[in-house]
Design an enzyme around this catalytic site. Sequence first.
Site, PDB file in Angstrom:
ATOM      1  N   VAL A  72       2.201   6.660   7.457  1.00 27.05           N
ATOM      2  CA  VAL A  72       1.331   7.164   6.391  1.00 27.05           C
ATOM      3  C   VAL A  72      -0.105   6.844   6.777  1.00 27.05           C
ATOM      4  O   VAL A  72      -0.427   5.701   7.122  1.00 27.05           O
ATOM      5  CB  VAL A  72       1.683   6.530   5.034  1.00 27.05           C
ATOM      6  CG1 VAL A  72       0.741   7.031   3.951  1.00 27.05           C
ATOM      7  CG2 VAL A  72       3.137   6.843   4.668  1.00 27.05           C
TER       8      VAL A  72
ATOM      9  N   LYS B 269       4.944   3.065  12.081  1.00 30.18           N
ATOM     10  CA  LYS B 269       3.728   2.469  12.650  1.00 30.18           C
ATOM     11  C   LYS B 269       4.104   1.281  13.521  1.00 30.18           C
ATOM     12  O   LYS B 269       3.556   1.086  14.595  1.00 30.18           O
ATOM     13  CB  LYS B 269       2.761   2.046  11.547  1.00 30.18           C
ATOM     14  CG  LYS B 269       1.496   1.358  12.078  1.00 30.18           C
ATOM     15  CD  LYS B 269       0.527   1.015  10.978  1.00 30.18           C
ATOM     16  CE  LYS B 269       1.020  -0.124  10.129  1.00 30.18           C
ATOM     17  NZ  LYS B 269       0.984  -1.433  10.874  1.00 30.18           N
TER      18      LYS B 269
ATOM     19  N   HIS C 273       0.862  -1.181   0.000  1.00 34.73           N
ATOM     20  CA  HIS C 273       0.000   0.000   0.000  1.00 34.73           C
ATOM     21  C   HIS C 273       0.899   1.231   0.000  1.00 34.73           C
ATOM     22  O   HIS C 273       2.138   1.123  -0.076  1.00 34.73           O
ATOM     23  CB  HIS C 273      -0.951  -0.014   1.198  1.00 34.73           C
ATOM     24  CG  HIS C 273      -0.266  -0.241   2.512  1.00 34.73           C
ATOM     25  ND1 HIS C 273       0.592   0.685   3.092  1.00 34.73           N
ATOM     26  CD2 HIS C 273      -0.296  -1.286   3.379  1.00 34.73           C
ATOM     27  CE1 HIS C 273       1.033   0.227   4.248  1.00 34.73           C
ATOM     28  NE2 HIS C 273       0.525  -0.978   4.432  1.00 34.73           N
TER      29      HIS C 273
ATOM     30  N   GLN D  79       8.937  -2.792  16.311  1.00 38.12           N
ATOM     31  CA  GLN D  79       9.764  -3.514  15.349  1.00 38.12           C
ATOM     32  C   GLN D  79      10.998  -2.702  14.980  1.00 38.12           C
ATOM     33  O   GLN D  79      12.116  -3.238  14.907  1.00 38.12           O
ATOM     34  CB  GLN D  79       8.953  -3.810  14.091  1.00 38.12           C
ATOM     35  CG  GLN D  79       9.752  -4.433  12.956  1.00 38.12           C
ATOM     36  CD  GLN D  79       8.894  -4.731  11.751  1.00 38.12           C
ATOM     37  OE1 GLN D  79       8.386  -5.829  11.608  1.00 38.12           O
ATOM     38  NE2 GLN D  79       8.722  -3.756  10.870  1.00 38.12           N
TER      39      GLN D  79
ATOM     40  N   GLY E 176       8.786   1.453   8.549  1.00 39.30           N
ATOM     41  CA  GLY E 176       7.738   2.384   8.928  1.00 39.30           C
ATOM     42  C   GLY E 176       7.617   2.524  10.435  1.00 39.30           C
ATOM     43  O   GLY E 176       7.777   1.561  11.179  1.00 39.30           O
TER      44      GLY E 176
ATOM     45  N   HIS F 150       4.003   1.391   2.235  1.00 43.11           N
ATOM     46  CA  HIS F 150       5.207   0.728   1.729  1.00 43.11           C
ATOM     47  C   HIS F 150       5.898   1.578   0.666  1.00 43.11           C
ATOM     48  O   HIS F 150       7.134   1.676   0.632  1.00 43.11           O
ATOM     49  CB  HIS F 150       4.848  -0.626   1.105  1.00 43.11           C
ATOM     50  CG  HIS F 150       4.300  -1.624   2.076  1.00 43.11           C
ATOM     51  ND1 HIS F 150       2.991  -2.031   2.048  1.00 43.11           N
ATOM     52  CD2 HIS F 150       4.894  -2.296   3.095  1.00 43.11           C
ATOM     53  CE1 HIS F 150       2.794  -2.929   3.005  1.00 43.11           C
ATOM     54  NE2 HIS F 150       3.926  -3.102   3.658  1.00 43.11           N
TER      55      HIS F 150
END
Length: 282
Positions: A178, A151, A36, A155, A149, A39
């Site tokens: 995003v 989000k 999406h 991680q 990312g 990415h």
Amino acid sequence: MPLPTFRTVQEMRDQVAAWRLDGLRVGVVFTMGNLHEGHIALVEAALKKTDRVITTIFVNPTQFGEGEDLDSYPRTHEKDTDMVAAAGGHAMFVPSVSEMYPEGFSTRVIVDGLTDVLCGAARPGHFDGVAQIVTKLLNQAQADETFFGEKDWQQLAVVKRLARDLDIPTVINGVPIVRDDYGLALSSRNGYLSEEEIEIARKLNVILKKAAYDIGTGGFTADACEKAAEAILKAGFEKVDYVECRDADTLELVEKSEGRSCRIFGAAHLGRARLIDNHLVN
């Protein structure tokens, strides 16, 4: 012209070596596919800092727990390749499971501490699989820089720690979240949501953002986090895994935000999707 797609580690390494001989810097973006715009933002960030960008697609079985969506996770290779090509990416790495985990594979990579909380507590073993596959991919690509990312902030923290601890020279970059026009953090699993569920899902960002403001202005975290968790459930979510304020670097639980760089993290279930988000506490 079709985007070059490498199926083996050696093919990718040969290309990276050739680029290096030409004096080019190499960036890599790791994904599980079903791409999406979030990415693509990683690919675009890589293009700004490096000369050649490889995007990997591998649905990693070792980071899925029992009963999770490994078998049903969408595989959309043709669409993904078109999106990367349109963004200006230079190549894809799409290995098989046997290429990544050949017969006799028995090595684990475990990052203590950072993986015991938040999604690590809610999904036991998940970050062991993440650390394992990211270590392999960093070693396989041997790129100059890689991009993750924000989000998935936990991680990102885990990857930064393992790269530091294992002396992996690849620079680890975080890229801002995003969101859609209503603030929902983009995620591959958003595709599991119905239109009605998407309307509910968009409330997660609003609730966490308000909690971040309350913590930032009030200084204390427990009350704001409890209220946010309650609000998430009342908004129509089925289960809240956590709403917690933690140090942005160490992920230690924060009881009072004054003078610290911290973020509020939330994870909640809605239909088939488990949604995560986080906000900086100003």
